[in-house]
Design a protein around this motif. Structure first.
Motif, PDB file in Angstrom:
ATOM      1  N   TRP A  65      -2.858   1.828  -9.155  1.00 38.28           N
ATOM      2  CA  TRP A  65      -1.713   1.528  -8.306  1.00 38.28           C
ATOM      3  C   TRP A  65      -2.265   0.795  -7.093  1.00 38.28           C
ATOM      4  CZ3 TRP A  65      -3.517   4.297  -4.290  1.00 38.28           C
ATOM      5  CH2 TRP A  65      -4.190   5.495  -4.564  1.00 38.28           C
ATOM      6  N   THR A  66      -1.402   0.384  -6.196  1.00 40.97           N
ATOM      7  CA  THR A  66      -1.831  -0.343  -5.002  1.00 40.97           C
ATOM      8  C   THR A  66      -1.516   0.476  -3.757  1.00 40.97           C
ATOM      9  OG1 THR A  66      -1.360  -2.439  -6.105  1.00 40.97           O
ATOM     10  CG2 THR A  66      -1.594  -2.495  -3.708  1.00 40.97           C
ATOM     11  N   PRO A  67      -2.519   0.767  -2.934  1.00 41.92           N
ATOM     12  CA  PRO A  67      -2.225   1.443  -1.667  1.00 41.92           C
ATOM     13  C   PRO A  67      -1.347   0.542  -0.801  1.00 41.92           C
ATOM     14  CG  PRO A  67      -4.587   1.520  -2.151  1.00 41.92           C
ATOM     15  CD  PRO A  67      -3.966   0.549  -3.111  1.00 41.92           C
ATOM     16  N   ILE A  88      -1.520   5.268   5.934  1.00 45.41           N
ATOM     17  CA  ILE A  88      -0.240   5.020   5.268  1.00 45.41           C
ATOM     18  C   ILE A  88      -0.120   6.022   4.121  1.00 45.41           C
ATOM     19  CG2 ILE A  88       1.169   3.328   4.028  1.00 45.41           C
ATOM     20  CD1 ILE A  88       0.601   2.560   6.952  1.00 45.41           C
ATOM     21  N   HIS A  89       1.024   6.651   4.021  1.00 43.18           N
ATOM     22  CA  HIS A  89       1.261   7.700   3.033  1.00 43.18           C
ATOM     23  C   HIS A  89       2.106   7.183   1.876  1.00 43.18           C
ATOM     24  CE1 HIS A  89       0.073  11.259   5.652  1.00 43.18           C
ATOM     25  NE2 HIS A  89      -0.160  10.183   6.371  1.00 43.18           N
ATOM     26  N   PRO A 129      -2.529  10.744   3.224  1.00 36.72           N
ATOM     27  CA  PRO A 129      -2.903   9.335   3.309  1.00 36.72           C
ATOM     28  C   PRO A 129      -3.326   8.774   1.954  1.00 36.72           C
ATOM     29  CG  PRO A 129      -3.968  10.602   5.040  1.00 36.72           C
ATOM     30  CD  PRO A 129      -3.346  11.587   4.089  1.00 36.72           C
ATOM     31  N   VAL A 130      -2.943   7.548   1.725  1.00 34.91           N
ATOM     32  CA  VAL A 130      -3.288   6.847   0.482  1.00 34.91           C
ATOM     33  C   VAL A 130      -4.213   5.692   0.855  1.00 34.91           C
ATOM     34  CG1 VAL A 130      -2.382   5.513  -1.431  1.00 34.91           C
ATOM     35  CG2 VAL A 130      -1.089   7.467  -0.568  1.00 34.91           C
ATOM     36  N   ASP A 131      -5.403   5.677   0.254  1.00 32.87           N
ATOM     37  CA  ASP A 131      -6.374   4.637   0.587  1.00 32.87           C
ATOM     38  C   ASP A 131      -7.160   4.247  -0.657  1.00 32.87           C
ATOM     39  OD1 ASP A 131      -8.129   6.793   0.192  1.00 32.87           O
ATOM     40  OD2 ASP A 131      -8.503   7.061   2.335  1.00 32.87           O
TER      41      ASP A 131
END
Length: 132
Positions: A88-90, A101-102, A71-73
């Motif tokens: 960067w932007t999740p 969201i990955h 997961p990207v948060d």
């Protein structure tokens, strides 16, 4: 809700200087963005030749979406910024709900190829450190 007269004059001047062609007026920027986009996608391919990491290869623009197996948060973004010096932007910012969201979005608009190369090295270290 109009743009400022100064901004209009700048755009008008650029159009006049390029025989009123938007394509000609934006050629330098389009070439810069295309080169930066290639630098990111080629750099990702060199660092992640096959496996769990994938990314989009858009035909234009200056964003690449990278898909990862975790997961990207915002917590990971903060770690990336503080410990790896990469922003960067999740992709979760573009979705509604709480589903993990990955994926994340990299941008390459206003940077040099050398900056892209250095940032991709730091980004690869972050990703590698997050893998199980």
């Amino acid at each position: 809700m109009n743009t400022s007269p100064v901004a209009q004059a700048v755009i008008g001047g650029k159009l006049i200087a390029n025989d009123f062609s938007l394509v000609a007026a934006n050629r330098r920027e389009r070439e810069l963005y295309a080169a930066n986009l290639r630098a990111i996608t080629d750099g990702l391919a060199a660092r992640f030749p096959a496996g769990e990491i994938s990314w989009t290869v858009p035909s234009g623009g200056f964003f690449v979406v990278v898909t990862v197996p975790f997961p990207v948060d915002d917590v990971l973004l903060e770690k990336s910024a503080h410990e790896y010096g990469v922003l960067w932007t999740p992709m979760s910012h573009f979705y509604d709900g709480d589903t993990p969201i990955h994926a994340l979005r990299l941008s390459c608009s206003a940077v040099t190829p050398a900056q892209i190369e250095a940032a991709l090295n730091r980004f690869a270290a972050l990703i590698t450190d997050q893998l199980p």
